[in-house]
Every structure is written in structure tokens, then in C-alpha cells.
Write a protein that holds these residues in place. Sequence first.
Motif, mmCIF file in Angstrom:
data_model
loop_
_atom_site.group_PDB
_atom_site.id
_atom_site.type_symbol
_atom_site.label_atom_id
_atom_site.label_comp_id
_atom_site.label_asym_id
_atom_site.label_seq_id
_atom_site.Cartn_x
_atom_site.Cartn_y
_atom_site.Cartn_z
ATOM 1 N N LEU A 237 -0.158 7.328 12.457
ATOM 2 C CA LEU A 237 -0.452 8.876 12.688
ATOM 3 C C LEU A 237 0.808 9.448 12.979
ATOM 4 C CD1 LEU A 237 -3.841 9.025 14.047
ATOM 5 C CD2 LEU A 237 -3.191 9.347 11.842
ATOM 6 N N PHE A 238 1.548 8.354 13.704
ATOM 7 C CA PHE A 238 3.091 8.676 14.101
ATOM 8 C C PHE A 238 4.189 8.719 13.232
ATOM 9 C CE2 PHE A 238 0.097 8.462 17.668
ATOM 10 C CZ PHE A 238 0.293 9.316 18.668
ATOM 11 N N ARG A 239 4.156 7.324 12.664
ATOM 12 C CA ARG A 239 5.348 7.035 11.883
ATOM 13 C C ARG A 239 4.764 5.638 11.189
ATOM 14 N NH1 ARG A 239 9.762 4.050 15.850
ATOM 15 N NH2 ARG A 239 8.518 2.381 16.567
ATOM 16 N N LEU A 240 5.375 5.382 9.935
ATOM 17 C CA LEU A 240 4.975 4.253 8.989
ATOM 18 C C LEU A 240 6.229 3.702 8.678
ATOM 19 C CD1 LEU A 240 1.801 5.341 6.855
ATOM 20 C CD2 LEU A 240 2.195 3.462 8.656
ATOM 21 N N TRP A 241 6.407 2.436 8.493
ATOM 22 C CA TRP A 241 7.495 1.705 8.031
ATOM 23 C C TRP A 241 7.340 1.515 6.447
ATOM 24 C CZ3 TRP A 241 11.810 -0.043 10.210
ATOM 25 C CH2 TRP A 241 12.411 -1.126 9.596
ATOM 26 N N TRP A 242 8.254 2.287 5.958
ATOM 27 C CA TRP A 242 8.100 2.340 4.343
ATOM 28 C C TRP A 242 9.118 1.418 4.053
ATOM 29 C CZ3 TRP A 242 8.124 7.790 1.978
ATOM 30 C CH2 TRP A 242 7.051 8.695 2.583
ATOM 31 N N VAL A 243 8.853 0.690 2.826
ATOM 32 C CA VAL A 243 9.629 -0.493 2.249
ATOM 33 C C VAL A 243 9.657 -0.029 0.557
ATOM 34 C CG1 VAL A 243 9.851 -2.814 1.718
ATOM 35 C CG2 VAL A 243 8.544 -2.245 3.688
ATOM 36 N N PRO A 244 11.095 0.186 0.294
ATOM 37 C CA PRO A 244 11.169 0.620 -1.110
ATOM 38 C C PRO A 244 10.848 -0.689 -1.909
ATOM 39 C CG PRO A 244 12.968 1.123 0.221
ATOM 40 C CD PRO A 244 12.158 0.213 1.115
ATOM 41 N N LEU B 14 0.814 -1.259 -0.065
ATOM 42 C CA LEU B 14 -0.009 0.011 0.110
ATOM 43 C C LEU B 14 0.994 1.314 -0.207
ATOM 44 C CD1 LEU B 14 -2.533 -1.078 2.686
ATOM 45 C CD2 LEU B 14 -2.952 -1.578 0.523
ATOM 46 N N PRO B 15 0.702 1.854 -0.952
ATOM 47 C CA PRO B 15 1.623 3.461 -0.831
ATOM 48 C C PRO B 15 1.248 4.418 0.172
ATOM 49 C CG PRO B 15 -0.073 3.413 -2.543
ATOM 50 C CD PRO B 15 -0.271 2.040 -1.932
ATOM 51 N N PRO B 16 2.097 4.806 0.855
ATOM 52 C CA PRO B 16 1.976 5.593 2.001
ATOM 53 C C PRO B 16 1.819 7.182 1.540
ATOM 54 C CG PRO B 16 4.232 5.303 1.837
ATOM 55 C CD PRO B 16 3.421 4.684 0.625
ATOM 56 N N TRP B 17 0.829 7.831 2.474
ATOM 57 C CA TRP B 17 0.868 9.427 2.225
ATOM 58 C C TRP B 17 2.254 10.175 2.380
ATOM 59 C CZ3 TRP B 17 -3.754 11.694 1.142
ATOM 60 C CH2 TRP B 17 -4.984 10.892 1.521
ATOM 61 N N ARG B 18 2.670 11.053 1.792
ATOM 62 C CA ARG B 18 3.797 11.798 1.628
ATOM 63 C C ARG B 18 3.319 12.953 2.998
ATOM 64 N NH1 ARG B 18 5.657 14.026 -3.802
ATOM 65 N NH2 ARG B 18 6.419 15.646 -2.240
ATOM 66 N N PRO B 19 4.175 12.792 3.967
ATOM 67 C CA PRO B 19 3.823 13.712 4.979
ATOM 68 C C PRO B 19 4.242 15.061 4.646
ATOM 69 C CG PRO B 19 6.143 12.397 5.421
ATOM 70 C CD PRO B 19 5.206 11.831 4.211
ATOM 71 N N ASP B 20 4.969 15.401 3.575
ATOM 72 C CA ASP B 20 5.395 16.863 3.379
ATOM 73 C C ASP B 20 4.092 17.423 2.499
ATOM 74 O OD1 ASP B 20 6.030 15.038 1.255
ATOM 75 O OD2 ASP B 20 7.340 16.505 0.249
ATOM 76 N N ALA B 21 3.553 16.342 1.705
ATOM 77 C CA ALA B 21 2.350 16.902 0.772
ATOM 78 C C ALA B 21 1.106 17.099 1.528
ATOM 79 C CB ALA B 21 2.107 15.768 -0.419
ATOM 80 N N LEU B 22 1.162 16.132 2.604
ATOM 81 C CA LEU B 22 -0.052 16.476 3.391
ATOM 82 C C LEU B 22 -0.082 17.731 4.225
ATOM 83 C CD1 LEU B 22 -0.603 13.153 5.318
ATOM 84 C CD2 LEU B 22 -2.094 14.334 3.600
ATOM 85 N N VAL C 249 -6.783 16.907 13.477
ATOM 86 C CA VAL C 249 -7.765 16.663 12.421
ATOM 87 C C VAL C 249 -8.765 15.710 12.742
ATOM 88 C CG1 VAL C 249 -7.973 16.165 10.059
ATOM 89 C CG2 VAL C 249 -6.337 17.721 10.723
ATOM 90 N N LEU C 250 -7.926 14.556 13.391
ATOM 91 C CA LEU C 250 -8.826 13.454 13.618
ATOM 92 C C LEU C 250 -9.882 13.644 14.660
ATOM 93 C CD1 LEU C 250 -9.456 10.380 13.682
ATOM 94 C CD2 LEU C 250 -7.687 10.154 15.257
ATOM 95 N N ARG D 238 8.424 9.532 9.665
ATOM 96 C CA ARG D 238 7.825 10.390 10.844
ATOM 97 C C ARG D 238 6.533 11.018 10.103
ATOM 98 N NH1 ARG D 238 7.935 9.256 15.687
ATOM 99 N NH2 ARG D 238 9.822 8.161 16.573
ATOM 100 N N TYR D 239 5.516 11.275 10.631
ATOM 101 C CA TYR D 239 4.312 12.211 10.489
ATOM 102 C C TYR D 239 4.249 13.106 11.517
ATOM 103 C CZ TYR D 239 3.348 8.965 6.474
ATOM 104 O OH TYR D 239 3.256 8.251 5.720
ATOM 105 N N ASP D 240 3.431 14.215 11.233
ATOM 106 C CA ASP D 240 3.408 15.298 12.280
ATOM 107 C C ASP D 240 2.010 14.911 13.088
ATOM 108 O OD1 ASP D 240 2.535 17.420 13.923
ATOM 109 O OD2 ASP D 240 2.917 18.833 12.337
ATOM 110 N N ALA D 241 2.418 13.999 14.059
ATOM 111 C CA ALA D 241 1.388 13.308 14.833
ATOM 112 C C ALA D 241 0.281 14.485 15.493
ATOM 113 C CB ALA D 241 1.769 12.409 15.978
#
Length: 404
Positions: free
Chosen positions: A159-166, A121-129, A187-188, A178-181
Motif C-alpha cells: 500500500l506504500f511501495r512495491l518492488w518492481w522488477v522489469p 505478478l503485474p503491479p497496479w499503476r499508481p497513476d491509473a488508480l 479506501v481500505l 511508491r503509491y499514495d498510501a
Amino acid sequence: RARVHHATYPALAEPQGPRWRPGPAPLRTPAGAAAAVRADAALAARVDFHCRLAWLTDRQLGEAAEAAREAGMAVGLVHDLAVGVHPEGSDVWARQGDFAAGMSVGAPPDAFNSRGQDWGLPPWRPDALAAAGYAPYRGLLRELLRHAGALRLDHVMGLFRLWWVPEGREPTEGTYVRYDAEAMLAVLVLEAHRAGALVVGEDLGTVEPGVREALAARGVFGTSVLWFERDWDGGGAPLPPEAWRADCVATATTHDLPPTAARLSGDHVVLRHRLGLLAGDLARERAADAAETAEWRGILQRLGLLPEGPGDEEAEIRALHRFLARTPARMVGVWLPDLVGDRRPQNLPGTWDEYPNWRLPVAGPDGQPLTLERIAASPRAHALLRTAAEGVGARTAPPGARAV
């Protein structure tokens, strides 16, 4: 606009297939597709058709929510927010800049899966959000909460961090991003407050320090599963029911774990061995599993929750739910397959095409699929639901405790 994009995507996929990346260049973006729709009356008609399907779905969902309230359901419908979306689906197609290309969400190696996990599953880009003021996330939540009494967030740690796999690499070669938790949580809880809905986070697996505390401080319930609630700092024995946390949904299992019948019988160990998911020797794993279930049978008998004695599968499942009802959890959940003795997990983490994830109809102990009518009429189901409801109704629990 999001609904039009969602309707446009299947209209395009009908003639060219569901993979948009290798498709005609003009159709690879919403802007190009919009021009094609304006120029093609037949395509525009198909977009209208899929818009109507989405409208009908929303209408039926609203009717189901209303029926739930009229039936006396205190919470009503509980909707689910998955950790991600299909890489070739309408979400990624419509918002290509918001998702990280060439990356997949997963999990690092842990006690449950030593190889780690890649969920595709592709992750959200924290910078784009952040650049969009979290509008994509806010819009997603708002739509999900339209007819919901509660919302469950899959893998709420995301919401805090996701494990990204290339792409093309093993899950063990991933890394946390990391995301801006603070922003994600703000927002949630704002959207949940506007909708008057509860929020439940699936906080299972690898949870970094501070996450559960941050969620609890904002009124987000956790998820406590019977097999994992142990005194890890004091020898690892199962926690007594009174020691469980209150702000959670207490369950015997989840969609990512074996149904309770499979757990009690040891069938889940054999299945994982057959699929190559066991880290250790089969005999040792089966012995450890048998020791754990024997420990639980002893606990249930000592607490007087298993008057029938060990050996009766249905009685043992009811006893485990009596145990859950003794905890202070604000909600107690019953897994649908547990109602009828299904032994097959709906989802087996760590598998891709080795197992029919999410494609298994609910079945009885014999593996034969059951219709909704047969489930509703099942004496086994009625007995378990009655046990859970009586247990929650009889206990002294925090205000607002419910069985769901």
C-alpha cells in the motif's frame, strides 16, 4: 460488469487457451470480446455458464460465512487479498490500463533470500488508480468483504511501495515504486468499516520506517511470527511474551515459512540447500539453525511451557503455541499443517517451477495426504487446538482477544 468480464474470460479461454495476448486481436480487449459474444450464441451460452458458476461460488461462500457465525466463530471467515494477480488472468485482461505492462512485483534481497524475489505478478499503476479515483481497488475490496469477518492483506507494505522488477531482469535490478498510501489506506478502512470487518496486514520482511505505525493508527492489525520477534536493538534475543505488540495476529509460522515441525527438525534448511536458496555453507546454516531451536527449547522450559521436556515434537509445537497465548496479541493463529505435523512449506519464496508451490495437499509427518475427515479426527490436531484455546482463554489479554 466486472463479473461479466470474469465470466467472459474463461469462455474465451476454453477454445483458444489461457493466454490472451497472442490470441485473435478482436478478443484481446473486453470491448472486442463483448462484440464477439453478441454475435455468437454458443459463446454467449458459455459466458452465461461461467456467470452461473460465479453466482454459485458467491452463494456457497455466503452459506459458509453464515455457518461460521452460527457455530460461534467470533470473527467468522477470514478472506485473503493477494499482493497481485496472474499476468494472463481475467483481471489484467479486463483492466489492461490499470496494470504496469512489462513489470513484475517482487522483493529486494534480504536475510531470508539473498537473491531477491520475482513473484511474476503485474503491479497496479499508481497513476491509473489515482485517475480512476481508486475505483478498481475499492471494488476489489468491496467484493472480498461481502462475506468476510476479517481480511488479511498479503504484503501490506504494497500500500506504500512495491518492488518492481522489469521483465527479463533479475530481482536485484528492481526498484521501489511508491503509491499514495494515504488514499489506499483511506479506501481500505472505509470499506472494512462498512463491512464491519477486521483487517490484518502481513507486515513481514523489509518494512520501511513508519509503515507499522501508520497501519496501527488506522486499526489495521499486524502479523507477528514467533521466529522473528526478537530484541533487534538489544542483542537479538527472542522477545519475552509480554513484550510483544497487542494489535497483531501472533503465529508460529505462515504459508511463506516452514511448518513448525520442519523448523524444529531442521528439514527446511536441507530443502533450501537442495533448491540452491542458501546464501551460505550448508553445515554452517544447519549449525546456526540448530542453535536457534535449542535456544527456543531452553526458553520454553524456563517458562514452564514444556513440561514433557525436549525431544517430543508434538509437545514442542504445543509449547510454542502456549508461548503465543502468553503474548498480548489480540488474535492467535494456528497454521493448518501444524495441526497434523506436515513438514512441507505450502509456498517457498524465491522459487518458480523448482517447487510445487500451492499444489501440495496437507499431509501427515509421513508425507501422505490427509482428507478433511482425517484432519478433523486427528488426535494431534485436537490436542494443539485445545492447547491454543485454553491458553488464550486463561490469559489476561486486551479486550477482544481471540484464537483463530
